[in-house]
Design a protein around this motif. Structure first.
Motif, PDB file in Angstrom:
ATOM      1  N   GLU A  56      -6.872   4.822   5.426  1.00 21.50           N
ATOM      2  CA  GLU A  56      -5.694   4.335   4.716  1.00 21.50           C
ATOM      3  C   GLU A  56      -5.917   4.334   3.211  1.00 21.50           C
ATOM      4  OE1 GLU A  56      -4.374   0.560   6.114  1.00 21.50           O
ATOM      5  OE2 GLU A  56      -2.899   1.454   7.466  1.00 21.50           O
ATOM      6  N   ASN A  57      -4.839   4.679   2.516  1.00 22.49           N
ATOM      7  CA  ASN A  57      -4.808   4.725   1.052  1.00 22.49           C
ATOM      8  C   ASN A  57      -5.608   5.892   0.483  1.00 22.49           C
ATOM      9  OD1 ASN A  57      -3.256   2.322   1.027  1.00 22.49           O
ATOM     10  ND2 ASN A  57      -5.148   1.095   1.144  1.00 22.49           N
ATOM     11  N   GLU A  58      -6.001   6.830   1.350  1.00 24.09           N
ATOM     12  CA  GLU A  58      -6.640   8.062   0.883  1.00 24.09           C
ATOM     13  C   GLU A  58      -5.810   9.239   1.359  1.00 24.09           C
ATOM     14  OE1 GLU A  58     -10.734   8.385   1.888  1.00 24.09           O
ATOM     15  OE2 GLU A  58     -11.278   6.425   1.057  1.00 24.09           O
ATOM     16  N   SER A  59      -5.551  10.189   0.451  1.00 25.27           N
ATOM     17  CA  SER A  59      -4.655  11.305   0.786  1.00 25.27           C
ATOM     18  C   SER A  59      -5.344  12.410   1.560  1.00 25.27           C
ATOM     19  CB  SER A  59      -4.044  11.886  -0.504  1.00 25.27           C
ATOM     20  OG  SER A  59      -5.077  12.319  -1.386  1.00 25.27           O
ATOM     21  N   SER A  60      -6.610  12.550   1.401  1.00 21.91           N
ATOM     22  CA  SER A  60      -7.344  13.627   2.069  1.00 21.91           C
ATOM     23  C   SER A  60      -7.873  13.156   3.411  1.00 21.91           C
ATOM     24  CB  SER A  60      -8.508  14.110   1.190  1.00 21.91           C
ATOM     25  OG  SER A  60      -8.035  14.604  -0.045  1.00 21.91           O
ATOM     26  N   ALA A  61      -7.896  14.098   4.355  1.00 24.75           N
ATOM     27  CA  ALA A  61      -8.430  13.793   5.678  1.00 24.75           C
ATOM     28  C   ALA A  61      -9.920  13.543   5.580  1.00 24.75           C
ATOM     29  CB  ALA A  61      -8.134  14.931   6.638  1.00 24.75           C
TER      30      ALA A  61
END
Length: 475
Positions: A346-351
């Protein structure tokens, strides 16, 4: 017998002749005197005539009127517009009076007479009785309804018996039945089949005229019952889908639809304007009429849909030592099954990972996203929390779903192992003798109170963390 009519003061003598008999050298003979001709055929009226040799023939013609107020003249058919193009005189002015009439119609049914006029005023002759012409049409007579397996007889009928010996030809749906050409005007169908149904007509060999068609209606139960799906390609949830039941039966059958063994509808067409995944299954139709029933083979309706009900499962519930990871598994319902999975923090755009399972090594809230060719869906997040204790790691996993908090506290077996080691050390110390080599090797001045205290403090004291998990302090 002949009759000479004298009607003074008229200077005209009518000689009327009965067929085949002459009077004093006068006569007209027809062969045959009755003709039954087929519509649109050509008719030849054979005719001969005689007269006294001292007379000379001046005019010959055919007529169809014998009753006339003014008997002086009779109409010449060769000059009648209805006959002029169809009538051909084949005789002469001596003895032959044969005539041909082409393309006869039902209106041509009449009595026809030959008339000749000589060079003598009184020498006029009308051959009566004349030739009776009956023009007939052909009609097919057949039963209205027959059942498959019955014996059926069709008759090619005419209003009179054709003068010429006729050979009959039969047609079904305008195609000649070449194997049925005979002199009998009947067509016999033994053990009639559904393929024998159709429109039957007949004709006489050598003539162009064909009878109007009669319908032969063969009754039979449903054979050849099948289901087709439209569209025929891949079907996705939300599409409009139509199932069509094809059935060959007579009379037409009633159609019922079944999914598995459950009735779902009736009618030849079963449609669903917005198909759902729950509509997947095996479908078949039943065709039934008064002669029997039959089911189609089942067809499978396979509805594709994107992932749904995506959730994260936690794999493993045993004891986890420091440095272990927690395995998270992504579960989903989709058709076709999802093959691509992505993991996010959560709150991170990259997988942060891919694949159906993911090893979490750090604290955070994690969720997965399942993909197939029809779409994707993400799961709710689960929380992984790692608490670090003295000499050990206590991993706390809080899984949140639908407001339910599950707290799993794992206390690893190292605590028990340490306690066991401590008990072993105490036991060894208490059993040692001062006279032993080990004890003797130790000088009292080298024995610090710290070492002694370490050996004697063997009882661990539990401490309660603020997070609610239980840790043990190292002694």
């Amino acid at each position: 017998m002949s009759l000479i009519i004298k009607a003074p003061p008229l200077p005209l003598v009518f000689l009327l002749m009965i067929h085949g008999v002459s009077s004093a050298g006068w006569g007209v003979s027809y062969s045959p005197s009755h003709i039954c001709a087929l519509k649109d055929s050509s008719v030849i009226m054979n005719c001969t005539y005689t007269y006294p040799t001292r007379y000379q023939i001046m005019k010959v013609f055919w007529t169809k009127t014998k009753d006339k107020k003014d008997r002086e003249e009779f109409p010449d058919l060769s000059k009648d517009p209805e006959y002029s193009q169809r009538l051909q005189y084949l005789g002469d002015k001596q003895q032959n009076c044969t005539m041909r009439l082409s393309h006869v119609t039902l209106k041509d049914s009449h009595e026809y007479y030959f008339r000749f006029i000589t060079n003598i005023t009184e020498g006029k002759w009308l051959g009566v009785p004349g030739v009776t012409l009956t023009v007939t049409d052909l009609q097919v007579e057949s039963p209205e309804r027959v059942t498959e397996g019955d014996s059926v007889r069709l008759t090619c009928k005419s209003s009179c018996t054709l003068t010429d010996r006729a050979t009959f030809i039969w047609y079904r749906n305008s195609q000649p039945l070449t194997e049925r050409r005979d002199r009998n005007n009947e067509l016999l169908l033994q053990s009639v089949r559904r393929e024998d149904a159709g429109r039957y007509s007949c004709a006489v060999h050598g003539h162009n005229h064909i009878s109007p068609a009669a319908e032969l209606n063969v009754m039979y139960p449903p054979k050849s019952v099948s289901v087709s799906i439209s569209p025929s390609g891949e079907i996705v949830s939300g599409d409009s889908v139509t199932l069509i039941c094809s059935s060959d039966s007579n009379p037409p059958a009633e159609i019922s639809w079944f999914k598995g063994g459950t009735f779902v509808g009736s009618g030849r067409i079963y449609s669903n304007s917005k198909i759902r995944s729950d509509d997947s299954g095996e479908y078949k139709c039943r065709s039934i009429n008064e002669h029997g029933e039959k089911y189609s083979d089942a067809v499978t309706l396979n509805v594709m849909y994107p992932p749904r009900n995506v959730s994260v499962l936690i794999n493993g519930s045993g004891e986890i030592v420091s440095g272990d990871s927690v395995t998270l598994i992504c579960s989903s319902d989709s058709n076709p099954p999802a093959l691509n999975f992505s993991w996010f923090k959560e709150n991170e755009s990259s997988a942060v990972g891919s694949g159906q399972s993911f090893s979490a090594l750090q604290s955070g809230r994690f969720y997965c996203q399942a993909h197939n060719q029809h779409g994707s869906q993400r799961s709710d997040a689960v929380t992984v929390t790692v608490h670090h204790g003295a000499g050990m790691n206590v991993i706390v996993i809080a899984a949140t779903s639908g407001g339910l908090f599950i707290i799993i506290i794992i206390i690893i077996f190292i605590i028990q192992r340490k306690m066991k080691n401590r008990r072993s050390a105490i036991h060894e110390y208490e059993n040692d003798s001062p006279s032993t080599g080990t004890y003797a090797a130790l000088e009292l001045k080298s024995r610090s109170s710290d070492v002694y205290n370490t050996l004697t403090t063997v009882h661990p004291r539990p401490a309660l963390h603020q997070s609610g998990s239980i840790e043990y302090e190292n002694p």
